[in-house]
Design an enzyme around this catalytic site. Structure first.
Site, mmCIF file in Angstrom:
data_model
loop_
_atom_site.group_PDB
_atom_site.id
_atom_site.type_symbol
_atom_site.label_atom_id
_atom_site.label_comp_id
_atom_site.label_asym_id
_atom_site.label_seq_id
_atom_site.Cartn_x
_atom_site.Cartn_y
_atom_site.Cartn_z
ATOM 1 N N GLY A 103 0.638 -1.095 0.142
ATOM 2 C CA GLY A 103 0.287 -0.011 -0.065
ATOM 3 C C GLY A 103 1.104 1.494 -0.528
ATOM 4 O O GLY A 103 2.318 1.025 -0.041
ATOM 5 N N GLY B 68 0.441 5.689 1.513
ATOM 6 C CA GLY B 68 0.097 6.509 1.659
ATOM 7 C C GLY B 68 1.015 8.148 1.603
ATOM 8 O O GLY B 68 1.795 7.902 0.929
ATOM 9 N N GLY C 253 4.271 7.650 3.361
ATOM 10 C CA GLY C 253 4.979 6.325 2.760
ATOM 11 C C GLY C 253 4.661 5.371 1.896
ATOM 12 O O GLY C 253 3.975 5.145 1.684
ATOM 13 N N VAL D 269 4.617 0.802 2.161
ATOM 14 C CA VAL D 269 4.762 -0.700 2.455
ATOM 15 C C VAL D 269 4.494 -1.655 1.797
ATOM 16 O O VAL D 269 3.816 -1.616 0.398
ATOM 17 C CB VAL D 269 3.407 -0.523 3.447
ATOM 18 C CG1 VAL D 269 3.512 -1.548 3.920
ATOM 19 C CG2 VAL D 269 3.288 0.836 4.384
ATOM 20 N N LYS E 81 7.589 -0.157 6.492
ATOM 21 C CA LYS E 81 7.050 1.461 5.738
ATOM 22 C C LYS E 81 8.022 2.150 5.275
ATOM 23 O O LYS E 81 9.055 2.559 5.996
ATOM 24 C CB LYS E 81 6.188 1.739 6.710
ATOM 25 C CG LYS E 81 5.532 3.088 6.663
ATOM 26 C CD LYS E 81 5.365 3.611 7.708
ATOM 27 C CE LYS E 81 4.647 4.953 7.218
ATOM 28 N NZ LYS E 81 3.749 5.834 8.925
ATOM 29 N N ASP F 234 -4.528 9.602 15.256
ATOM 30 C CA ASP F 234 -5.122 9.249 13.931
ATOM 31 C C ASP F 234 -5.954 8.374 13.740
ATOM 32 O O ASP F 234 -5.346 7.622 13.214
ATOM 33 C CB ASP F 234 -3.947 8.908 12.912
ATOM 34 C CG ASP F 234 -4.335 10.068 11.656
ATOM 35 O OD1 ASP F 234 -6.050 9.771 11.319
ATOM 36 O OD2 ASP F 234 -3.595 8.554 10.847
#
Length: 619
Positions: free
Chosen positions: A310, A312, A315, A317, A331, A428
């Site tokens: 994935g 974000g 960064g 992953v 990550k 978060d």
């Protein structure tokens, strides 16, 4: 730095080439000369100047005498000073320094090249008259003051004038002069200027184009013909424009280079400071013994970043494997978005945490500008992929599992708030940051925005809002709602519970009417009607859904929008562990019986002085 000097050298060469081109373009064998402020060029030239014959016109010679005075000689004895030359209109302005034209005029000016040949000279007879009392008024109008003395008047009359016979006490002199119309005004008033024009050579066309004029070379005819030569004004201005453009572009380029060098220096300095900060931090946290890896190790562990899980904002992953066949999630932080502070937040927070519902940090990489974090691998990815059933109908979790996940998340957050040496505020909490292991046990992840606080205090000062829209507590966005504290995480957890029950994202709510309903209000209405976003198969499931909804509504009791009204995470865990019948449904904060009121219409007014003392963030 080397490229900078190359650019400066290129700019210098460009300006030099333009300058040489300009000098070459202006080089001419018929160069104009100067006398005082006058520019002397074709058809004129200065006496004694060495120039080719075609650089001047016969009879157009000027002299430059003492005090740099420009003189035009009409004949040996007739000399005038030049006041102005207009090459485009082809006329010259002259004046007599003695103020007495009659003294200079020769007998015949018909051969003078400046005269208009259609203007035939007029012959004048000069009389010497004595006895001023005998002179008539008309006679005095013909007197030449500069030649007259006391008792004697010098008079000039046209030779064919009938007035000659009427002169009294006047003697005809032997001097007769010929004067054209253009000089007649100066005859009686020598102080006047005279304007002489010329028709040949005709250079007006060249002057209009901004070019120079000269006699044609190798002219086979007897007539003197002229030609235009040299670049036009537009062409002469081109090198100047090129130079100006070069200077402007060079200045802009130099400014860009200086700015780029500053940015590079600033970025390098910031990165060095960030690296130094990270190294100091890692030195302090050696006792926690997190494993440190080089960037080469990271590439080996991820098999050259082969399997991407994935991506974000801060960064990407990747799936990796350690030497002992332990799967990890790596990550790799983005150098442009992730700062040294966020890296330190993540490592500093994770090193303090040892809880079954918090992702375990296995190691990290801080190799120059390369930074990465190694976590235990979560095969079932994030909770987000399971709870929004409208988009993932084939990935449904049972109500029992959803309740266990909610309990695990609540215990994890409670541990962050009370179980560590220092209080950790996550800031978060959202489904995307809740990872699920092979048994669907929840793990709280992504501590890049986390803050460490003293456990004795209950509020934290913040310079800017942080978190994800839809999950951010109101007080994080505006201090008018209260002080930022652990209650901000409670709000985010409440929103997460409501999303589990509603089966949709809180920012994706749509209704049939044109107004958009506030998400907790929509969930409240679902609870009131006994409808939920996920299928209810039994009464037991209905009770579970109702429990999660009630706890969620209490957790976001920001519906009152004040953090002091929200329960602590410890109280939330107790509510989740208890029976649904023991829970009280919070009162409807949306007011009206029709249940259509929008958010913000009926928010209760309440003083905001119920918070504890504000403290600063711990570094």
């Amino acid at each position: 730095m080397e490229s900078f000097f190359r650019m400066i050298l290129f700019l210098f060469c460009f300006v030099l080439i333009v300058r040489v081109t300009e000098l070459h373009a202006t080089r001419d064998e018929c160069q104009p000369t100067k006398c005082n402020h006058h520019t002397i060029r074709f058809p004129f030239r200065l006496k004694g100047q060495q120039q080719p014959e075609n650089c001047s016109y016969p009879g157009f010679e000027l002299s430059c005498i003492d005090k740099n005075q420009t003189v035009l000689e009409l004949s040996r004895n007739v000399k005038f000073l030049v006041k102005r030359i207009d090459y485009r209109a082809q006329w010259i302005q002259l004046y007599d320094p003695q103020g007495c034209l009659a003294r200079q005029l020769p007998n015949n000016l018909s051969a003078f090249p400046f005269l208009d040949y259609s203007d035939q000279p007029q012959k004048y007879t000069i009389f010497n008259c004595s006895g001023e009392g005998q002179m008539t008024e008309r006679d005095e109008s013909h007197a030449i003051p500069c030649l007259s003395i006391q008792g004697f008047q010098v008079v000039a009359l046209p030779s064919d004038s009938t007035e000659v016979a009427n002169l009294l006490n006047c003697t005809r002199t032997l001097l007769n002069i010929s004067v054209t119309q253009m000089f007649s005004g100066m005859l009686y008033d020598g102080t006047k200027d005279v304007y002489l024009s010329w028709e040949k050579p005709d250079c007006r066309g060249c002057e209009v184009e901004g070019r120079k004029c000269r006699l044609k070379k190798n002219n086979s005819t007897t007539e003197d013909k002229t030609e235009c030569h040299g670049p036009s004004k537009k062409e002469r201005d081109r090198p100047k424009k090129l130079m100006a453009t070069g200077i402007i572009l060079g200045s802009c380029l130099l400014g860009i280079i200086v700015f780029a060098l500053y940015r590079i220096h600033h970025s390098y300095k910031t990165k060095k400071e960030g690296q130094l900060k990270i190294e100091n931090f890692l030195e302090d946290y050696k006792a926690l013994k997190p494993s440190r890896y080089s960037y080469a190790d990271i590439k080996r562990i991820t098999d050259q970043f082969k399997d991407k899980l994935g991506e974000g904002a801060y960064g990407t992953v990747f799936k990796g494997r350690l030497s002992n066949d332990v799967l990890v999630a790596v990550k790799v932080l983005n150098n442009f978005r992730a700062t040294a502070e966020e890296f330190i937040n993540e490592v500093g927070s994770m090193c303090r945490i040892h809880h079954v519902n918090v992702t375990r940090l296995i190691g990290f990489c801080a190799d120059g500008n390369k930074r990465a974090l190694l976590y235990e691998y979560m095969p079932n990815e994030s909770l987000e992929k399971f709870i929004f059933v409208a988009r993932n109908k084939d990935r449904f979790l049972s109500w029992e599992k959803l309740q266990d996940i909610a309990m695990g998340i609540a215990k994890g957050i409670e541990y962050l708030h009370q179980g560590c040496d220092q209080q950790i505020l996550h800031f978060d909490i959202k489904p995307h940051n809740i990872l699920l292991d092979q048994n669907f046990n929840p793990k709280i992840s992504d501590f890049g925005l986390a803050k460490l606080c003293s456990k004795e205090q209950s509020a934290v000062s913040m310079t800017a809002a942080r978190g994800t829209m839809g999950y951010i507590a109101p007080e994080v966005l505006s201090r008018n709602f209260g002080k930022v504290s652990y209650k901000s995480d409670v709000y985010s957890f409440g929103m997460l519970l409501l999303e589990i029950v509603g089966g949709r994202k809180n920012i994706d709510v749509t209704v049939e009417s044109t107004s958009q309903v506030y998400f907790p209000e929509w969930v409240y209405n679902c609870l009131d009607r006994g409808e939920f976003g996920i299928i209810i198969e039994s009464e037991v499931h209905a009770k579970m859904a109702k429990k999660l909804t009630i706890v969620g509504l209490w957790s976001v009791w920001c519906i009152q929008w004040y953090p002091a009204d929200r329960p602590s995470m410890k109280a939330v865990v107790h509510m989740l562990e208890g029976e649904v019948d023991s829970l009280t449904v919070p009162p409807n904060p949306f007011g009206h019986a029709d249940g259509v009121q929008k958010i913000g219409v009926n928010i209760p007014k309440k003083p905001i002085n119920r918070e504890l003392e504000v403290i600063s963030e711990l570094e």
